[in-house]
Design a protein around this motif. Structure first.
Motif, short mmCIF file in Angstrom:
data_model
loop_
_atom_site.label_atom_id
_atom_site.label_comp_id
_atom_site.label_asym_id
_atom_site.label_seq_id
_atom_site.Cartn_x
_atom_site.Cartn_y
_atom_site.Cartn_z
N VAL A 1 3.93 -0.52 0.14
CA VAL A 1 3.12 -1.42 0.96
C VAL A 1 2.59 -0.61 2.13
O VAL A 1 3.35 -0.07 2.93
N VAL A 2 1.26 -0.52 2.21
CA VAL A 2 0.59 0.32 3.20
C VAL A 2 -0.34 -0.56 4.02
O VAL A 2 -0.84 -1.58 3.54
N GLY A 3 -0.57 -0.15 5.26
CA GLY A 3 -1.50 -0.89 6.10
C GLY A 3 -1.30 -0.55 7.56
O GLY A 3 -0.34 0.13 7.93
N PRO A 4 -2.21 -1.03 8.41
CA PRO A 4 -2.10 -0.74 9.84
C PRO A 4 -0.92 -1.45 10.47
O PRO A 4 -0.33 -2.36 9.89
N TYR B 1 -7.86 1.65 1.42
CA TYR B 1 -6.76 2.57 1.15
C TYR B 1 -7.24 4.02 1.18
O TYR B 1 -6.56 4.90 1.73
N ALA B 2 -8.41 4.27 0.61
CA ALA B 2 -8.95 5.63 0.61
C ALA B 2 -9.18 6.11 2.04
O ALA B 2 -8.88 7.27 2.37
N ASP B 3 -9.71 5.24 2.89
CA ASP B 3 -9.90 5.60 4.29
C ASP B 3 -8.56 5.93 4.95
O ASP B 3 -8.44 6.90 5.71
N PHE B 4 -7.56 5.11 4.65
CA PHE B 4 -6.22 5.32 5.20
C PHE B 4 -5.65 6.66 4.73
O PHE B 4 -5.04 7.41 5.50
N TRP B 5 -5.86 6.97 3.47
CA TRP B 5 -5.38 8.22 2.88
C TRP B 5 -6.06 9.43 3.52
O TRP B 5 -5.39 10.39 3.92
N HIS B 6 -7.37 9.38 3.64
CA HIS B 6 -8.10 10.53 4.22
C HIS B 6 -7.74 10.71 5.69
O HIS B 6 -7.67 11.84 6.18
N LEU B 7 -7.52 9.60 6.40
CA LEU B 7 -7.11 9.70 7.79
C LEU B 7 -5.76 10.39 7.91
O LEU B 7 -5.51 11.15 8.84
N SER B 8 -4.87 10.13 6.93
CA SER B 8 -3.55 10.74 6.98
C SER B 8 -3.60 12.25 6.74
O SER B 8 -2.66 12.97 7.08
N LEU B 9 -4.67 12.72 6.16
CA LEU B 9 -4.79 14.16 5.88
C LEU B 9 -5.38 14.93 7.04
O LEU B 9 -5.44 16.16 7.01
N THR B 10 -5.88 14.23 8.07
CA THR B 10 -6.40 14.91 9.25
C THR B 10 -5.25 15.52 10.04
O THR B 10 -4.10 15.11 9.89
N PRO B 11 -5.51 16.50 10.91
CA PRO B 11 -4.41 17.13 11.66
C PRO B 11 -3.56 16.15 12.44
O PRO B 11 -2.37 16.32 12.59
N ALA B 12 -4.20 15.07 12.97
CA ALA B 12 -3.44 14.11 13.76
C ALA B 12 -2.47 13.31 12.90
O ALA B 12 -1.44 12.86 13.36
#
Length: 568
Positions: A357-360, A554-565
């Protein structure tokens, strides 16, 4: 109220104790009846005739003393015995209440009730019940004795009874609001103290300790003001009771002198009646002090009664057994604090599969896990395990099938072994050691002085976050439950601890039905299915690769998780 707080199982010894105390108080009053023939003989023409009555009075006094000793001893013993029972009853009830009941304001309230409150309740039995019974029953018995010897003087004394009762009732009503305010201020102040102690790291880092201390100091001053108002509100009752008792005694003196001068009664009888009146005055005057203590204890009892009467989650009359360990949420709606947290959520987890379960933050992810574990009951829809609604499964059976690992792990102030054994207290030593090794807790134990016997401190304060997580995972592994719920267990760990915890989690999840709340994509990739939750609703659902191809939330969430932050 005391009987209600103690529960049905403790009502019988409590009633026996009260009956013994009332009998003792009546025996005291009746023994004073012998003063009339004693004084009549002493003041008569043959004082030697007083000896038989003196012997009888001595025997009555000895009998009363024996009853008083037995009564006081019984009160202490019953109070001590019921203290343990009340602690267990309160603890068991608190453990059955829904988590929604435990708001921020409950910390101070439960702290006061479980600490001083329970002791105050038992002090009623051990210290207040006997003197209160004596102060009420003994004067009434003496009035009956007066009526038997002279109806005029007895009737005059009887007039004071409803006046005293009215003063006590009026005082109780007038002080009720102030006593309730004082109790509320006590709870608030206790909560402030707990808050102040817990917030020390944050307050010191922000240089705000002085400001926070002022808030605590203000709360303590409010306690002082409330206590002052409570004392002042009780003052008219104290003065009124004193004046009533003194007026009764003066009236009996005047009436007795009039009857003696008229020849209707002898001097010995008048003197005896006045002695009886004086003896009944002392316990009556003590009623104001005892009444104040009882009102204070009554406020505490009312708080305990309110907690114990709070309805826990209902248990099914004929509980069902789940036919398997698959999970299903069917059109689930849950509201809390005036808002909808879970809104028409439907999902399923086949037995032995994993759902992430993923989400903000604030999407309702952790709440969803709590609904599966039945920490709350849903407002609409149903949560099912093995085809059975969790509301139709007994709490014991449901909890036996679920192992939960939260992000914030709480450990009890004991040894590491004691905390691991909470998962299954009857496990043998080999099973405990195996669970620790699987969770890589053995590495922590080896470097701690004391090893397995090392104390973890209050809440596990002597261990790091990663070490506490390993204890929690070892505990869950030892429980060996078929359903596992994980709540962001690696989100705040350093890379070394995260790797160790992740390895322990993989061993924990093998072959089990799993629902995991996750931020780290390493955890999400291992799931069979992913649900993206936002605003309490399922926005997207599917496999990891499938959701990436869709290019949605979900894709946006995934790509955000790959950023340095947000990278792993």
């Amino acid at each position: 109220m005391l009987l209600r707080v103690l529960g049905h199982e403790h009502a019988r010894p409590m009633r026996r104790t009260v009956a013994l105390m009332a009998t003792t108080a009546m025996a005291e009053g009746l023994s004073y009846a012998l003063l009339v023939p004693v004084l009549r003989a002493l003041l008569g023409s043959t004082p030697a005739d007083a000896w038989p009555w003196l012997i009888a009075f001595g025997a009555a006094a000895a009998g009363y003393a024996a009853l008083r000793y037995l009564s006081d001893l019984t009160g202490f013993r019953v109070g001590s015995a019921l203290l343990r029972g009340l602690y267990h009853r309160l603890g068991d009830h608190l453990a059955r209440l829904p988590l929604g009941w435990y708001g921020a304001s409950r910390v101070g309230e439960v702290s006061v009730l479980a600490g001083r409150g329970v002791l105050d309740a038992m002090s009623v039995i051990a210290h207040l019940l006997a003197p209160f019974t004596a102060a009420s029953v003994t004067p009434l018995t003496i009035v009956v004795v007066m009526l038997a010897f002279n109806w005029q003087l007895g009737l005059a004394a009887l007039v004071a009874v409803p006046v005293v009762a009215a003063i006590q009732i009026r005082t109780g009503r007038s002080t009720a609001a102030d006593d309730a305010e004082r109790t509320a201020r006590d709870h608030e102040a206790t909560g402030r103290v707990v808050e102040y102690l817990r917030a020390q790291p944050v307050l010191r880092a922000g240089g705000r300790t002085a400001e926070r201390f002022r808030l605590l100091d203000d709360s303590l001053r409010e306690v002082q003001r409330a206590s002052h108002r409570s004392t002042l509100s009780a003052l008219p009752g104290v003065v009124g009771l004193t004046l009533t008792v003194q007026a009764m005694f003066t009236g009996l003196l005047v009436l007795g002198a009039y009857l003696a001068l008229d020849g209707s009664i002898g001097a010995a009888e008048v003197l005896a009646i006045l002695v009886l009146a004086a003896r009944s005055a002392d316990p009556l005057l003590s009623l104001s002090d005892i009444g104040g203590q009882l009102r204070g204890a009554g406020t505490v009892l009312a708080g305990l009664d309110a907690v114990l009467r709070t309805e826990p989650l209902p248990e099914a009359a004929d509980p069902l057994q789940p036919a398997g360990h698959d999970l299903e949420c069917a059109s689930v709606v849950f509201r809390h604090g005036g808002r909808t947290v879970i809104d028409n959520v439907s999902l399923s987890v086949p037995q032995g599969r994993r759902l992430a379960v993923v989400g903000p933050s604030g999407a309702g992810k952790s709440t969803l896990l709590q609904l599966i574990a039945r920490f709350y009951d849903v407002d609409a829809g149903a949560v099912r395990m093995g085809g059975a609604d969790v509301r139709d499964i007994s709490t014991e059976a449901l909890m036996a099938r679920i192992a939960i690992v939260f992000q914030d792990v709480h450990l009890f102030d004991g040894t590491i072994e004691e905390n691991v054994r909470l998962g299954r207290p009857d496990a043998d030593e080999a099973e405990v050691r195996a669970a620790a090794a699987a969770a890589r807790l053995d590495e922590v134990i080896e470097r701690l002085p004391g090893g397995w016997a090392a104390h973890v401190g209050e809440g596990g304060a002597l261990l790091s976050g990663g070490e506490r997580q390993r204890v929690a995972i070892a505990r869950a592994l030892l429980k060996d439950a078929p359903v596992v719920l994980l709540d962001e267990v690696t989100s705040a760990l350093d890379p070394v601890n995260e790797a160790a915890v992740h390895e322990g989690i993989e061993r924990l999840l093998a072959g089990r039905t799993v629902v995991m709340v996750a931020h780290r994509m390493r955890t999400v990739r291992g799931a069979d299915r992913v649900v993206f939750l936002d605003g309490g609703r399922v926005v997207e659902e599917g496999g990891h690769d499938e959701l990436l191809r869709r290019g949605g939330r979900y894709a946006d969430f995934w790509h955000l998780s790959l950023t340095p932050a947000g990278s792993e």
